[in-house]
Design a protein around this motif. Structure first.
Motif, PDB file in Angstrom:
ATOM      1  N   GLU A 190      33.780  -5.183  -3.082  1.00 43.19           N
ATOM      2  CA  GLU A 190      32.639  -4.897  -2.216  1.00 43.19           C
ATOM      3  C   GLU A 190      32.844  -3.593  -1.461  1.00 43.19           C
ATOM      4  O   GLU A 190      31.928  -2.767  -1.350  1.00 43.19           O
ATOM      5  CB  GLU A 190      32.434  -6.048  -1.240  1.00 43.19           C
ATOM      6  N   GLY A 195      25.901  -1.293  -4.387  1.00 41.86           N
ATOM      7  CA  GLY A 195      24.960  -2.118  -5.131  1.00 41.86           C
ATOM      8  C   GLY A 195      25.704  -2.971  -6.135  1.00 41.86           C
ATOM      9  O   GLY A 195      26.626  -3.704  -5.802  1.00 41.86           O
ATOM     10  N   ASP A 196      25.319  -2.839  -7.407  1.00 39.30           N
ATOM     11  CA  ASP A 196      25.986  -3.589  -8.473  1.00 39.30           C
ATOM     12  C   ASP A 196      27.202  -2.861  -9.034  1.00 39.30           C
ATOM     13  O   ASP A 196      27.878  -3.373  -9.925  1.00 39.30           O
ATOM     14  CB  ASP A 196      24.998  -3.871  -9.616  1.00 39.30           C
ATOM     15  N   LYS A 290      26.738  -3.107   7.001  1.00 41.57           N
ATOM     16  CA  LYS A 290      26.130  -2.767   5.712  1.00 41.57           C
ATOM     17  C   LYS A 290      25.015  -3.770   5.446  1.00 41.57           C
ATOM     18  O   LYS A 290      25.233  -4.983   5.487  1.00 41.57           O
ATOM     19  CB  LYS A 290      27.183  -2.820   4.606  1.00 41.57           C
ATOM     20  N   ASP A 291      23.795  -3.259   5.189  1.00 45.16           N
ATOM     21  CA  ASP A 291      22.664  -4.159   5.013  1.00 45.16           C
ATOM     22  C   ASP A 291      22.522  -4.611   3.559  1.00 45.16           C
ATOM     23  O   ASP A 291      23.329  -4.234   2.695  1.00 45.16           O
ATOM     24  CB  ASP A 291      21.364  -3.521   5.521  1.00 45.16           C
ATOM     25  N   ASN A 292      21.492  -5.410   3.296  1.00 42.80           N
ATOM     26  CA  ASN A 292      21.291  -5.981   1.960  1.00 42.80           C
ATOM     27  C   ASN A 292      20.946  -4.933   0.915  1.00 42.80           C
ATOM     28  O   ASN A 292      21.043  -5.198  -0.286  1.00 42.80           O
ATOM     29  CB  ASN A 292      20.189  -7.042   2.003  1.00 42.80           C
ATOM     30  N   LEU A 293      20.541  -3.761   1.338  1.00 45.30           N
ATOM     31  CA  LEU A 293      20.220  -2.674   0.410  1.00 45.30           C
ATOM     32  C   LEU A 293      21.415  -1.760   0.178  1.00 45.30           C
ATOM     33  O   LEU A 293      21.308  -0.753  -0.515  1.00 45.30           O
ATOM     34  CB  LEU A 293      19.036  -1.861   0.940  1.00 45.30           C
ATOM     35  N   GLY A 294      22.548  -2.128   0.791  1.00 50.81           N
ATOM     36  CA  GLY A 294      23.746  -1.315   0.611  1.00 50.81           C
ATOM     37  C   GLY A 294      23.824  -0.128   1.541  1.00 50.81           C
ATOM     38  O   GLY A 294      24.674   0.747   1.361  1.00 50.81           O
TER      39      GLY A 294
END
Length: 492
Positions: A190, A195-196, A290-294
């Motif tokens: 992480e 992202g991925d 760090k948010d859900n959008l990275g």
């Protein structure tokens, strides 16, 4: 050769099974990889050469080991390549002699894997701690060469700059590896990912697992204060090892034992940076979030982070021995105080266990940093060094490297539940509870330290600015514009 290997493994296991019965943490994957590896359909003597035409691979079950094959049933052949893990902590590439059953079994497995898939792999010191990142940058700049390298790089701002500059291969695109397996450290994937994408990776199976920070405690001092040292472990196990409980212990410990009006038994002595940093993480806070959008964001002024900094500041000024240090004391004078047996607790790094054990004459233990009111579990933050494939390699070359490294880091057949890092820690600590109750938790609770992902934004900027005349809120406010610029540069 396989029969010979199996016989030796079984002999080693039967002879030593009692000494290796301790269950590992974060290392529960089985010895076989199940259906996650892919490779191009080729003849039986060639490895994958074009990922765009990959097909699912299968495995032929051979008992202790399994053969990875492509969709046509052909055994994967890496073509005799030599992979070098450039690790600044390694030696000259010579494999150390096996001194226990686990290491012997691991060597047997690696030998089998190398012969079966036609490759070799070794760890070798190339460059050093200071040069490792620049070594990768220079290597990619010239377009690489005929070698097959994996780079081990320390945590540094330059690492994230290299990732942001596309100098590191996205290992998540390589179908031969499944980073959801338990052997991979999620916090590392992480931290060094976007992202991925996963650029840096680390396995529990080939190193001393992870670093960590916790609370060393002097058992003699606690006993003199009327506290059973074993209670600290019991409180940790029951979830009662909290900020409140820690304050209660500190109040009981600190004392003027000779009645001369001067405190001579201190509750704590340790580095200020770790004390404040772990306070934030122990309350489920962050310096950088760090948010859900990275996307990264400044989390200094959130309620949980401010709560932690204010609590840490109050405890630091009340119970830490620094208030009695000489005016010319060095930054690490806390080591002298704690090693001399003058303070009960020290918030410090896990790697210090060996030096503390060899210097402190008193018996000592080690527990997690106490838990804040906003936390549900004990804290460990991960910014450990990771391993990387340079981006100058094409898909075929990167695939071969990752396929081999995935094999290299597999749990050893017969020792799937054995954590290889435990034995080293047992030698460094004076009690088994430090390892079984605390170090195990540090491995389980690791989460990324996102502040390391934003070059220039250091927790020390916050902590060093907090004084009696400058509150945490004032320091956070003063850093707001600087951190905003640093974060925006990374988020672009």
């Amino acid at each position: 050769m396989k029969n010979k290997i199996l016989k030796r493994i079984l002999t080693a296991i039967l002879a030593t099974v009692m000494s290796f019965s301790i269950a590992g943490c974060g290392n529960t994957a089985g010895s076989e990889v199940t259906g996650s590896n892919e490779t191009e359909t080729t003849d039986s003597t060639e490895a994958a050469s074009d990922e765009s035409s990959e097909q699912k691979s299968t495995e032929e079950d051979l008992g202790a080991y399994s053969i990875r094959t492509d969709a046509n049933g052909n055994k994967i052949d890496l073509g005799g390549i030599e992979i070098i893990v450039r690790d600044f902590n390694a030696g000259d590439g010579t494999r150390p002699e096996a001194t226990d059953a686990y290491t012997e079994a691991r060597y047997e497995y690696i030998d089998w894997a190398q012969e079966t898939y036609n490759f070799t792999i070794k760890e070798m010191a190339m460059g050093d701690w200071g040069s490792c990142v620049q070594d990768l940058v220079d290597y990619v700049a010239i377009g690489g060469d005929d070698n097959y390298y994996i780079f081990h790089m320390r945590t540094a701002d330059e690492v994230f700059a290299a990732i942001n500059s596309d100098l590191v291969y996205d290992a998540a695109t390589l179908s031969c590896v499944d980073f959801t397996e338990d052997k991979w450290v999620d916090a590392v994937s992480e931290l060094y990912g976007k992202g991925d994408s996963i650029y840096g990776f680390r396995s529990y199976n080939i190193s001393n697992a992870l670093g960590g920070r916790g609370m060393y405690f002097n058992k003699r001092i606690l006993q003199e204060a009327g506290i059973n040292p074993q209670d600290i472990y019991e409180w940790q196990e029951s979830g009662e090892w909290t900020w409140k409980k820690f304050e209660e212990v500190c109040s009981a410990v600190e004392a003027d034992t000779d009645n001369d009006g001067v405190i001579d038994r201190y509750a704590m002595a340790g580095p200020k940076s770790i004390w404040f940093t772990m306070a934030v993480y122990s309350n489920a806070g962050n310096f950088i979030g760090k948010d859900n959008l990275g996307k990264f964001f400044n989390d200094l002024e959130s309620g949980v982070t401010m709560e932690a900094l204010n609590w840490a500041n109050g405890i630091w000024n009340t119970y830490d021995a620094h208030k009695a240090y000489p005016e010319d004391a060095a930054w690490n004078y806390w080591e002298t105080v704690f090693m001399n047996g003058e303070a009960a607790f020290a918030a410090a790094e896990l790697w210090r266990a060996g030096s503390i054990g060899s210097t402190l004459l008193d018996d000592f233990g080690f527990v997690c940093y106490p838990k804040g009111p906003n936390a549900t579990e004990y804290a460990n933050v991960c910014s450990d060094a990771a391993y990387y494939i340079p981006s100058c390699y094409d898909a075929e070359k990167a695939w071969k490297i990752m396929f081999a490294y995935d094999l290299y880091t597999e749990p050893v057949p017969g020792f799937e539940d054995y954590a290889p890092w435990r034995s080293g820690f047992y030698q460094q600590f004076k009690d088994t509870e430090s390892v079984d109750y605390t170090v195990v938790r540090l491995m389980e609770c690791a989460r990324p330290a996102y502040d390391t992902s934003v070059p220039g934004a250091s927790p020390d900027d916050v902590i060093n600015g907090i004084t009696e005349d400058n509150t945490p809120a004032q320091q956070a406010e003063s850093l707001r514009p600087t951190w905003a610029a640093l974060i925006d540069a990374v988020n672009q």
